[in-house]
Scaffold this motif. Structure first.
Motif, PDB file in Angstrom:
ATOM      1  N   GLY A 159      39.156  39.688  42.529  1.00 47.00           N
ATOM      2  CA  GLY A 159      37.657  39.787  41.474  1.00 47.00           C
ATOM      3  C   GLY A 159      38.003  41.501  41.199  1.00 47.00           C
ATOM      4  O   GLY A 159      36.924  41.290  40.170  1.00 47.00           O
ATOM      5  N   TYR A 162      39.707  42.905  38.866  1.00 47.84           N
ATOM      6  CA  TYR A 162      39.960  41.598  36.985  1.00 47.84           C
ATOM      7  C   TYR A 162      38.396  42.686  37.014  1.00 47.84           C
ATOM      8  O   TYR A 162      38.344  43.203  35.957  1.00 47.84           O
ATOM      9  CB  TYR A 162      39.546  40.420  37.732  1.00 47.84           C
ATOM     10  N   GLU A 163      37.746  42.928  37.411  1.00 49.88           N
ATOM     11  CA  GLU A 163      36.485  43.378  37.135  1.00 49.88           C
ATOM     12  C   GLU A 163      36.807  44.987  36.559  1.00 49.88           C
ATOM     13  O   GLU A 163      35.918  45.577  35.503  1.00 49.88           O
ATOM     14  CB  GLU A 163      35.012  43.622  38.226  1.00 49.88           C
ATOM     15  N   ARG A 164      37.280  45.462  37.106  1.00 53.83           N
ATOM     16  CA  ARG A 164      37.533  47.282  37.291  1.00 53.83           C
ATOM     17  C   ARG A 164      38.513  47.641  36.421  1.00 53.83           C
ATOM     18  O   ARG A 164      38.019  47.925  35.635  1.00 53.83           O
ATOM     19  CB  ARG A 164      38.031  47.808  38.699  1.00 53.83           C
ATOM     20  N   THR A 166      38.282  45.000  33.510  1.00 54.57           N
ATOM     21  CA  THR A 166      38.527  44.713  32.335  1.00 54.57           C
ATOM     22  C   THR A 166      36.532  44.600  31.846  1.00 54.57           C
ATOM     23  O   THR A 166      36.767  44.612  31.213  1.00 54.57           O
ATOM     24  CB  THR A 166      37.897  42.438  32.176  1.00 54.57           C
ATOM     25  N   LEU A 167      35.748  44.975  33.049  1.00 53.85           N
ATOM     26  CA  LEU A 167      34.596  45.825  33.128  1.00 53.85           C
ATOM     27  C   LEU A 167      33.968  46.123  33.879  1.00 53.85           C
ATOM     28  O   LEU A 167      33.133  46.637  34.769  1.00 53.85           O
ATOM     29  CB  LEU A 167      33.102  44.750  32.927  1.00 53.85           C
ATOM     30  N   VAL A 170      30.817  47.852  34.601  1.00 54.33           N
ATOM     31  CA  VAL A 170      29.725  46.736  35.740  1.00 54.33           C
ATOM     32  C   VAL A 170      29.983  47.824  37.580  1.00 54.33           C
ATOM     33  O   VAL A 170      29.824  48.069  38.170  1.00 54.33           O
ATOM     34  CB  VAL A 170      30.136  45.806  36.013  1.00 54.33           C
ATOM     35  N   VAL A 171      31.623  48.282  37.738  1.00 53.52           N
ATOM     36  CA  VAL A 171      32.408  48.826  38.909  1.00 53.52           C
ATOM     37  C   VAL A 171      31.619  50.004  38.612  1.00 53.52           C
ATOM     38  O   VAL A 171      31.273  50.518  40.173  1.00 53.52           O
ATOM     39  CB  VAL A 171      33.457  48.454  39.281  1.00 53.52           C
TER      40      VAL A 171
END
Length: 189
Positions: A159, A162-164, A166-167, A170-171
């Motif tokens: 998770g 994937y955040e790093r 794709t978005l 956010v991170v």
């Protein structure tokens, strides 16, 4: 027909790049041939159908994302404690950053698997085997944490990565070191 394994690997690596750049819809034999710089029709000689191709791409992604034996040996020379688990988690993030295309291709394959039962079965086997290898490695290496902790860290890291990828915004405001340490603390206590 004798298959050239180096060419097969080059075709799979080209497929990873096509998936990362264009998504599953862009993954065609023609696109793979072009990316690999081989004559048209080459990929279709190596992969009988799309499900076989995608299944083999997933296996190739896992190979590309695996740590080197040297890196693992170097880490295992350290005390088998919480700090080593944190180090392994940071190594996973580093490899994801270095092989962004591999993780993006994996995401595309997982999405495609929701629409293709045969592919879902193949990818499920690959991921399940990977989790079992991680659990066995943790146990055999004497690292802290039980099976549940390893599985929790696996899903948490997927998770986070994937955040790093794709978005990243956010991170970005979060302290990655603190976040990884908190994940490890909650998983292994």
């Amino acid at each position: 027909m004798v298959r050239n394994e180096a060419r097969r690997t080059a075709l799979l690596d080209a497929a990873v790049d096509v998936l990362a750049e264009e998504g599953a819809r862009g993954l065609t034999y023609r696109a793979i041939d072009a990316k690999a710089g081989v004559p048209a029709g080459t990929a279709s000689n190596y992969f009988a159908n799309r499900d076989e191709l995608m299944s083999e791409v997933m296996t190739r992604v896992f190979q590309r994302l695996a740590p080197s034996e040297e890196s693992v040996a170097e880490s295992l020379a350290l005390p088998r404690d919480r700090a080593l688990t944190v180090r392994f988690m940071h190594d996973i993030i580093k490899r994801a950053d270095e092989n962004r295309a591999g993780y993006l291709a994996m995401m595309e394959l997982r999405l495609e698997a929701t629409r293709r039962p045969g592919l879902r079965d193949a990818i499920t086997r690959t991921v399940t085997e990977s989790i079992e290898l991680n659990v066995a490695f943790n146990e055999e290496s004497g690292l802290p944490g039980d099976r549940t902790a390893v599985v929790m860290l696996y899903f948490a890291m997927i998770g986070l990565i994937y955040e790093r990828l794709t978005l990243p915004d956010v991170v970005a405001p979060m302290d990655l070191d603190e976040l990884v340490e908190a994940m490890v603390d909650r998983a292994i206590g």
